[in-house]
Scaffold this motif. Structure first.
Motif, short mmCIF file in Angstrom:
data_model
loop_
_atom_site.label_atom_id
_atom_site.label_comp_id
_atom_site.label_asym_id
_atom_site.label_seq_id
_atom_site.Cartn_x
_atom_site.Cartn_y
_atom_site.Cartn_z
N THR A 38 0.71 -1.39 -0.08
CA THR A 38 0.00 -0.15 -0.01
C THR A 38 0.67 1.46 0.03
O THR A 38 0.26 2.42 -0.19
CB THR A 38 -0.64 0.14 1.26
N ASP B 73 4.14 7.25 4.05
CA ASP B 73 3.32 6.62 3.22
C ASP B 73 4.18 7.12 1.72
O ASP B 73 4.30 8.35 1.45
CB ASP B 73 1.84 7.05 3.04
N PRO C 82 1.07 3.52 -3.31
CA PRO C 82 0.94 2.04 -3.63
C PRO C 82 2.01 1.71 -4.69
O PRO C 82 2.58 2.56 -5.46
CB PRO C 82 -0.57 2.12 -4.44
#
Length: 466
Positions: A99, A461, A464
């Motif tokens: 992710t 993050d 993806p």
């Protein structure tokens, strides 16, 4: 592993690391996006080690800086944060989920751990504060009969230098006295004669490079300014523990120069133009002369090369060489591997100080032949080469020990890590996860109550995975 919450600093901001992580992810071979990716590396103020695939330059053109500009920008971002935090080097490992969720672990630093070389794994573990390897503790042996060489001729030396350097500006007696006070040692007479003719300051030459070349030719080296003279004792010759522990001081009875790391009697006054330092030697070997000229190689950690019997001889071009000697008794440093000695028994000798077991394709070795040797202080073993790591407990005088993770695990579980150690290292081959290695390092450090390697955990993050 010792965890801590992220400190408030740029080095602990995920955004600082994001460009580096994206480059590592792009270079990773796993492109299916179905599995997590683990990357690792190390970055220091003076360099970095990252598993990056650099682009090939166009055919017929050499690689240019701009070809890796993205890498440079990403690394410099981290280096700036290191400088801001007062940190020299840091290792890291990151787990990147499909992710894009990322857990970044910063490993260290610790004042008790030297950084790894080209690897995220820790370097030598410094178990005793301020401890130095044995060769760095060695002082010169006294040579009561040593005298200056007959060729040392103060009048000839001074006259020759004045003829060659008629425009030179010499140092004053006050400047020479001040230099002696700074160094804590009296300058030898030949060196005083030299600096009374020229103090070797660049500003005295008025930016004239041809004059600098004439000065080099006149003396035979790039002369240091009087204010830059220094004593080349052991502290001036820095070496990492894992390399320094592999050295040994050996001075044969017929040696001209003592095989030391450094000496309070080595006064460096020049450079050969290639980074090697020239020094007056006031602590010669058994066959040497007080005031002889020696050269300290910038590529070696120990010993010095004989150049001339005196400064007079060097200036006049009367150079010498220390005679070579045949190899006889087994060396005090022994290496057992496929290309050297083939057994531990062949290395065993009462004077053995360093034993290294390297790559080997035969049966693992037993250490019985070297158990109890009185001078054995360093032992290193390639992973998988020991039949029984617990035999190390019979090496009672070790100050440095380097083993693979599995051998260290055996010693730690048996509570058999030698307490005579001043330093230790974990040798890792191949791409192994740094985290278990750091855990072992921290267990070893804890035995001496030394500062552990701190793990700082950051999350972010990256989006993806493709």
């Amino acid at each position: 592993m010792v965890d801590q919450n992220p400190p408030v600093a740029a080095i602990a901001d995920f955004a600082t690391w994001e460009p580096v992580l994206r480059l590592l992810l792009a270079s990773n071979e796993k492109k299916d996006g179905a599995r997590s990716v683990r990357v690792a590396g190390s970055i220091g103020r003076g360099g970095w080690s990252l598993a990056l695939k650099r682009p090939m330059p166009p055919r017929g053109r050499a690689a240019q800086v701009e070809d890796i500009q993205e890498e440079l920008d990403a690394v410099e971002r981290v280096q700036s944060a290191l400088a801001e935090a007062g940190v020299d080097d840091i290792s890291f490992t990151a787990d990147i989920q499909p992710t894009g969720e990322t857990t970044l672990r910063l490993l260290g630093p610790s004042p008790a751990v030297e950084p790894g070389i080209g690897t995220p794994h820790p370097g030598a573990l410094l178990l005793v504060e301020g401890a130095l390897p044995e060769p760095w503790r060695r002082l010169p042996d006294p040579v009561p009969g040593a005298v200056p060489a007959p060729s040392a001729d103060l009048a000839l030396l001074g006259r020759t230098l004045r003829e060659r350097l008629p425009q030179a500006i010499g140092a004053t007696e006050e400047e020479i006295v001040a230099t002696e006070a700074r160094l804590g040692v009296a300058l030898p007479d030949e060196l005083k004669v030299l600096y009374r003719v020229t103090r070797a300051r660049w500003e005295d030459l008025g930016g004239d490079y041809e004059a600098a070349e004439r000065a080099y030719a006149a003396v035979g080296c790039e002369l240091l300014e009087l204010d830059s003279l220094y004593v080349a004792d052991a502290s001036s010759r820095y070496c990492r523990w894992e390399f320094a522990a592999m050295e040994a001081v050996v001075t044969p009875p017929d040696a001209v120069v003592q095989g030391l790391v450094g000496s309070p009697g080595w006064i460096v006054f020049g450079d050969n133009g290639g980074g090697d330092q020239l020094a007056v030697d006031l602590t010669p070997g058994p066959r040497g002369h007080i005031g002889q000229i020696i050269m300290l190689s910038h590529e070696e950690f120990i010993g010095a090369e004989f150049v001339a019997d005196s400064l007079t001889d060097m200036v006049l071009g009367r150079l010498g060489a220390e005679p070579s000697r045949p190899q006889g008794e087994p060396p005090v440093v022994a290496r057992v591997n496929v290309a050297s000695l083939k057994s531990v028994q062949a290395a065993a000798h009462p004077d053995l100080e360093v034993l290294s077991i390297g790559g080997w394709d035969g049966a693992p070795f037993r250490l019985a032949p070297v158990i109890g040797l009185p001078r054995l202080r360093t032992f290193t073993a390639y992973p998988g080469t020991l039949a029984d790591p617990l035999e190390i407990t019979g090496l009672t005088g070790l100050e440095f020990l380097e083993l693979g993770p599995d051998a260290w695990r055996v010693l730690l579980d048996a509570k058999a890590v030698p307490r005579s150690l001043s330093a230790a290292a974990i040798v890792v081959h191949g791409e192994r996860d740094p985290l278990p290695i750091v855990d072992i390092a921290n267990e070893i450090l804890a035995l001496w109550d030394r500062p552990r390697i701190i793990q700082t955990v950051l999350t972010g993050d990256l989006g993806p995975l493709a």
